[in-house]
Scaffold this motif. Structure first.
Motif, mmCIF file in Angstrom:
data_model
loop_
_atom_site.group_PDB
_atom_site.id
_atom_site.type_symbol
_atom_site.label_atom_id
_atom_site.label_comp_id
_atom_site.label_asym_id
_atom_site.label_seq_id
_atom_site.Cartn_x
_atom_site.Cartn_y
_atom_site.Cartn_z
ATOM 1 N N PRO A 16 -19.295 1.516 25.282
ATOM 2 C CA PRO A 16 -18.160 0.588 25.145
ATOM 3 C C PRO A 16 -18.558 -0.835 24.788
ATOM 4 N N GLU A 25 -8.865 10.560 18.894
ATOM 5 C CA GLU A 25 -9.079 10.089 20.261
ATOM 6 C C GLU A 25 -10.309 10.748 20.885
ATOM 7 N N VAL A 65 -13.549 8.911 22.635
ATOM 8 C CA VAL A 65 -14.111 9.174 23.963
ATOM 9 C C VAL A 65 -15.608 9.461 23.850
ATOM 10 N N ILE A 66 -15.984 10.222 22.822
ATOM 11 C CA ILE A 66 -17.405 10.540 22.653
ATOM 12 C C ILE A 66 -18.203 9.260 22.391
ATOM 13 N N ASN A 76 -17.523 6.339 23.252
ATOM 14 C CA ASN A 76 -17.528 5.534 24.464
ATOM 15 C C ASN A 76 -18.545 6.052 25.481
ATOM 16 N N SER A 77 -18.696 7.370 25.553
ATOM 17 C CA SER A 77 -19.535 7.949 26.606
ATOM 18 C C SER A 77 -20.988 8.145 26.193
#
Lengths: 287, 343, 411
Positions: B149, B133, B137-138, B140-141
């Protein structure tokens, strides 16, 4: 000031995380199972509370009790029919039974209730107390109070009642418990029922500020696991501490890091805590 | 891909099974010749082979050492992103990107091994879940590098082996089959090597293994590095095949991590044939249920799929291979020679 | 969904149907591909019918179903001898690779002439990779800029791109503020870190910069956020005079409620999605009144059409249902014009001229005309506002139904 506000917010939201996680911890402690479907029971509890609000006019804070009762009964049945047969099975089989259960419950809810996002309207939901410069959200505060109340009730049940003691005995040593004449199967059923019922209760008390839809649980899965692991799998008090830790980390980290990374911060803390203290912040003590 | 390529260590007893698997692979290789090269079944079978290979890669740590990882998406996604970013920005062949991805996945596995290898059972599973997870997140950012995304599209190119680019699914079928055969051979080799014995010792009783002088950390590390590298390589094939992905598609818990472990578990973990059987059931089953219930009320197909998974686990928690073993013993009333395959 | 159409499913019919359908895909390749005149025209519909986007998938399906039924009632496709439309609907799930497989299946086994779908951009992009290679038109209302930005020949986007919608979210707001004499120079942008949130906020950000405004807060937050208090704390501290949140429903309710809790009464101008569905008003009640949002289209632009939806399904025709209905309407016109079941002939008909009969005319901008990339060149977004429980179009003036107001109900 900002920090104080963040701490207050984190504490309030974290208390709720804690209570929805207690059940996960309890089920693990008593049955040694990680229940991936746990968050789906949160969703069920929210739906029960929503219907109680829509058709009986019950405030979700009261509807929560109905959520507990109904989901408790449902949980006992699920334990009896699905979980019991795989208690002796390999760990992987247990994980995937609960994953399958998650898929089934989510989509059953979709078929039964539809995909609408349902929310309630309560008089207090958009107001707050102001203490000095600190804003304390009313729905958060009420949810927090109800959450702590139910947490305390579970604690008292485990510590002070005969059934609770039997349950803890089952968690510590099922064989010995059986020899002592404890019906361990009944204990398992009860523990599962209480565990998911409590989560349903937690779901109901947060409904005043959230919406419910069949997939709402997915937002909580990772938070619950983090809370439970931080506190130590199997520990009720640990789950509450872990939940509060999660809430505070999320809200305080937002002061320093972009909010987009709040979960990254959480995961890093999570993995570091595991590396340094593999049994969680709170040492496991009974169930 | 004959039996000759198998390591010498394979005992005489294993040779018939090796021949059987070789024959299976050969048969699998000619299947698409009978199907519409652009069609649906080639596509579904290719996805099946990809997930069989992934399940087999997972099997190296999950099956042999019983280290239940729920974070293999981390390696899968790293491979996918590494090769695609190199392809888009530098026009680098995915075959080279594949090695870069494998190397990066090995680094990730090394870093993760430090905090996770001391953990037991459920703690290990949950820690790996969090690690996967974290990478999502990485991805995505870190928009500047990963596209964030919105996801990445593999550039449209003419058919070329060197660029691993084909308009029709059929060539990917063979690439995925080759990947499955390769990973299976690696699995088999590890299983029958000294490392395999050490891993089994870890699986049976880690502390006891330590006592008799097995360096359990090193054994687990080797297995996990190999598994990570293989997963990353298959990640490259997957995104070349699907042409488009976003962080959820390659780093997702449900879409990747859980699914590839599921493939191994439904088949039977720790067995050579388990992930293949598992993938043959899990992937086409999802498609068949989806096709059978198309046009029905929303949620029904996913519901039925979940119910079938539950039923499989309840009938035989050790997986389908064990179930077949049980059925055969029951029917033939002879102590199954391959009964060992179940465990 | 639950209250709209219920499919009576008994266990026995399910088992029997399931068994037959399980066998069907196996047998399908041997079925003759030669179609007779009255054979139905198969149209594929791939939308999420499970998972987090199920509601939008169901709305989309309802919109398409409505138009298909109307076409069939009116005698089918006349140039094809009155052939009826047969919708092949399937769940895309939330996984792009599965959505692509489903589309592939429809093409191979149901011989669909075109695919409609799939609401979420990531799913649509994955499907477009299949339809492009199989040379079959895909009609979509997904926003992402990538969809028509790759030079594909077979994808048709009936709505504006996300960046255009984001820019309009800002520009329209400024125009309304100016008209009403409101002065606002400090703005905040909040968006969920999904494909939709990110690409729409890019257009928004650029427009705000071009206008020389002070962006005092520009923050992404994780999709599925369970507590927006830190976000609103920051917003309160930033001194913004208005906020542009781009989010789905759960977050939008959290954002509005938490703002009101903290006594923050600056206007929020939503970015479609969560702000323009009935559940938004149901959830917020009075607080929803006066909330503005951008939308790619709105029901009140063609009430004589969209009322049929409300009549049948019991809620107003939300924009994804409307735009999917437009997709079906445009496809009908293309089928009529081409008088063919050949996907490439239909593609040619789609790419040529303006489609402005029936449902095609419901989209903003006098009918649908696709440019060489497949983007609807006529469409423009509209600004909508919640007024007396209805979502009304308030800008641009040429299509507005009522005058906008600039007020916010405090909690």
């Amino acid at each position: 000031m900002q920090l104080l506000q963040a701490l207050v917010d984190g504490l309030l939201i974290g208390g709720v995380y804690g209570v929805v996680s207690i059940g996960l911890s309890l089920v693990f402690g008593v049955m040694n199972i990680v229940n991936f479907a746990h968050a789906a029971f949160l969703m069920l509890g929210m739906f029960v509370a929503w219907f109680a609000w829509a058709f009986l006019g019950l405030d979700p804070l009261l509807g929560a009790f109905l959520s507990f009762v109904l989901v408790f009964a449902f949980g006992c049945a699920v334990q009896q029919v699905l979980v019991r047969p795989i208690l002796a099975a390999p760990q992987v089989a247990q994980i995937f039974l609960t994953v399958g259960l998650l898929i089934v419950l989510e989509n059953a809810a979709l078929m039964a209730f539809g995909a609408d996002f349902r929310s309630v309207q309560t008089p207090y939901q958009t107001s707050a107390f102001r203490l000095g410069g600190i804003i304390v959200s009313k729905p958060y505060l009420y949810a927090f109070a109800m959450a702590l109340l139910s947490g305390a009730a579970v604690w008292a049940f485990l510590e002070r009642t005969a059934v609770g003691r039997a349950m803890r005995a089952t968690a510590q040593d099922p064989m010995a418990a059986t020899l002592m004449g404890i019906d361990t199967q009944r204990m398992h059923r009860l523990a599962f029922g209480v565990g998911v019922g409590l989560t349903a209760f937690g779901g109901a008390v947060i409904l005043p500020y959230l919406t419910v839809s069949p997939t709402v649980g997915s937002h909580y899965v990772v938070l619950m696991f983090t809370a439970v692991v931080l506190g130590g799998l199997g520990s009720v008090a640990g789950a509450v501490v872990g939940g509060i830790a999660v809430g505070v980390i999320q809200s305080v980290s937002a002061l320093v890091f972009p909010i987009q990374l709040q979960n990254l911060v959480l995961f890093v803390v999570f993995i570091l805590v595991l590396a340094l203290r593999p049994d969680g912040i709170v040492r496991r003590r009974g169930a | 891909m004959s039996a000759l390529s198998l390591p010498k260590r394979c005992s005489a007893l294993a040779r018939p099974r090796a021949l059987l698997l070789a024959a299976l692979a050969a048969a699998a290789a000619i299947v698409p010749l009978f199907l519409d090269p652009q069609g649906y079944w080639v596509r579904v079978l290719t996805l099946t082979l990809i997930f069989a290979a992934l399940g087999q890669a997972w099997n190296i740590v999950g099956g042999l050492a019983n280290q239940i990882s729920l974070g293999h998406a981390a390696y899968f996604g790293v491979g996918a992103y590494a090769s695609t970013i190199l392809l888009i920005n530098f026009g680098l062949s995915p075959w080279i990107g594949l090695f870069v991805g494998m190397a990066l996945a090995v680094v990730v596995a090394l870093v993760l091994s430090v905090p996770t290898f001391r953990l037991k059972g459920h703690y290990f599973a949950l820690a790996t879940l969090a690690a996967g997870e974290a990478l999502r997140v990485i991805a995505n950012s870190w928009q500047g590098v990963t596209g964030g995304p919105v996801g990445l599209s593999v550039p449209f190119m003419p058919d070329s082996f060197w660029m691993m680019s084909y308009g029709a699914p059929r060539p990917f079928y063979w690439i995925a089959l080759a990947a499955l055969v390769l990973v299976t051979l690696v699995f088999w080799w590890i299983k029958s090597s000294a490392l395999g014995y050490r891993l089994r010792a870890v699986k049976e009783n880690e502390q006891a293994a330590e006592v008799v002088g097995v360096n359990t950390f090193r054994a687990k590390l080797w297995a996990s590095l190999v598994s990570a590298a293989a997963t990353a390589a298959i990640g490259v094939v997957y995104v070349q095949f699907t042409y488009f992905f976003d962080p959820d598609a390659v780093f997702g818990v449900a879409t990747v991590s859980v699914r590839l472990a599921l493939v191994a578990i439904v088949g039977g973990i720790g067995t050579v044939i388990g992930p293949v059987v598992g993938a043959l059931v899990v992937v086409p089953l999802e498609e068949l249920v989806n096709a059978a219930l198309q046009g029905q009320v929303a949620g029904l197909s996913a519901f039925v799929y979940g119910a079938i998974l539950i039923a499989v686990i309840l009938v035989e928690p050790r997986g389908l291979v064990a179930l077949f073993g049980r059925l055969r013993r029951g029917l033939g009333r002879r102590p199954g020679g391959a009964g060992e395959a179940g465990r | 969904m639950a209250q709209n159409t219920r499919f009576p499913v008994t266990r026995r019919s399910l088992l029997a149907g399931g068994a037959a359908a399980l066998a069907a895909p196996l047998a399908a390749p041997f079925v003759s591909r030669l179609a007779r005149a009255q054979d139905p025209v198969n149209v594929g519909v791939v939308v999420p019918l499970s998972g987090a986007n199920a509601q939008f998938g169901i709305n989309s399906r309802n919109g398409i179903q409505l138009v298909a039924d109307e076409i069939n009632k009116a005698g089918g496709i006349k140039s094809l001898g009155g052939a009826p439309i047969n919708l092949v609907v399937a769940d895309s799930t939330s996984t792009p690779a599965t959505a692509a497989s489903v589309a592939q299946r429809m093409i191979s086994q149901n011989q669909v002439v075109s695919v409609l779908g799939a609401f979420a951009s990531s799913l649509t992009i994955a499907i477009s990779e299949v339809t492009e290679r199989r040379q079959l038109p895909l009609l979509t209302m997904s926003f992402s800029d990538i969809i028509t930005g790759r030079g594909f020949k077979n994808v048709f986007q009936v709505v504006n791109k996300a960046s255009t919608i984001g820019a309009a979210q800002f520009d329209y707001t400024m125009a309304i503020a100016k008209r009403l004499g409101v002065d606002a120079s400090k703005v905040a942008i909040l968006y969920e870190d999904t494909a939709y949130g990110t690409s729409q906020s890019e257009g928004l950000r650029k427009a705000a910069k071009d206008a020389g405004l002070d962006i005092v807060m520009d923050e992404a937050y994780p999709h599925g956020i369970t507590d927006v208090t830190p976000l609103i704390n920051k917003l309160r501290g930033s001194g913004a005079q208005m906020v542009f949140p781009v989010s789905y429903l759960n977050d939008s309710l959290l954002i509005i409620r938490t703002m009101r809790q903290q006594g923050l009464t600056i206007p929020a101008i939503g970015g479609a999605a969560g702000y323009v569905i009935p559940d938004f008003h149901k959830g917020l009640g009075e607080l929803a009144e006066g909330v503005l949002s951008i939308a790619p289209a709105n029901w009140d632009l063609a009430p004589d059409y969209t009322d049929r939806f409300r009549e049948r399904f019991g809620y107003f025709m939300v924009h994804e249902a409307l735009e999917h209905a437009v997709c079906m309407g445009v496809l009908r016109e293309a089928l009529e014009k081409s008088a063919s079941r050949d996907p490439q002939a239909v593609r040619e008909a789609l790419a040529t001229g303006t489609h402005n009969e029936g449902w095609s005319s419901v989209m903003t901008g006098d009918g649908v005309r696709f440019d060489e990339t497949g983007l609807n060149a006529n469409a423009f977004p509209v600004m909508v506002q919640w007024r007396d429980g209805e979502l009304r179009t308030v800008h641009p003036a040429k299509v507005a139904k009522i005058e906008p107001i600039w007020s916010v109900k405090a909690g």
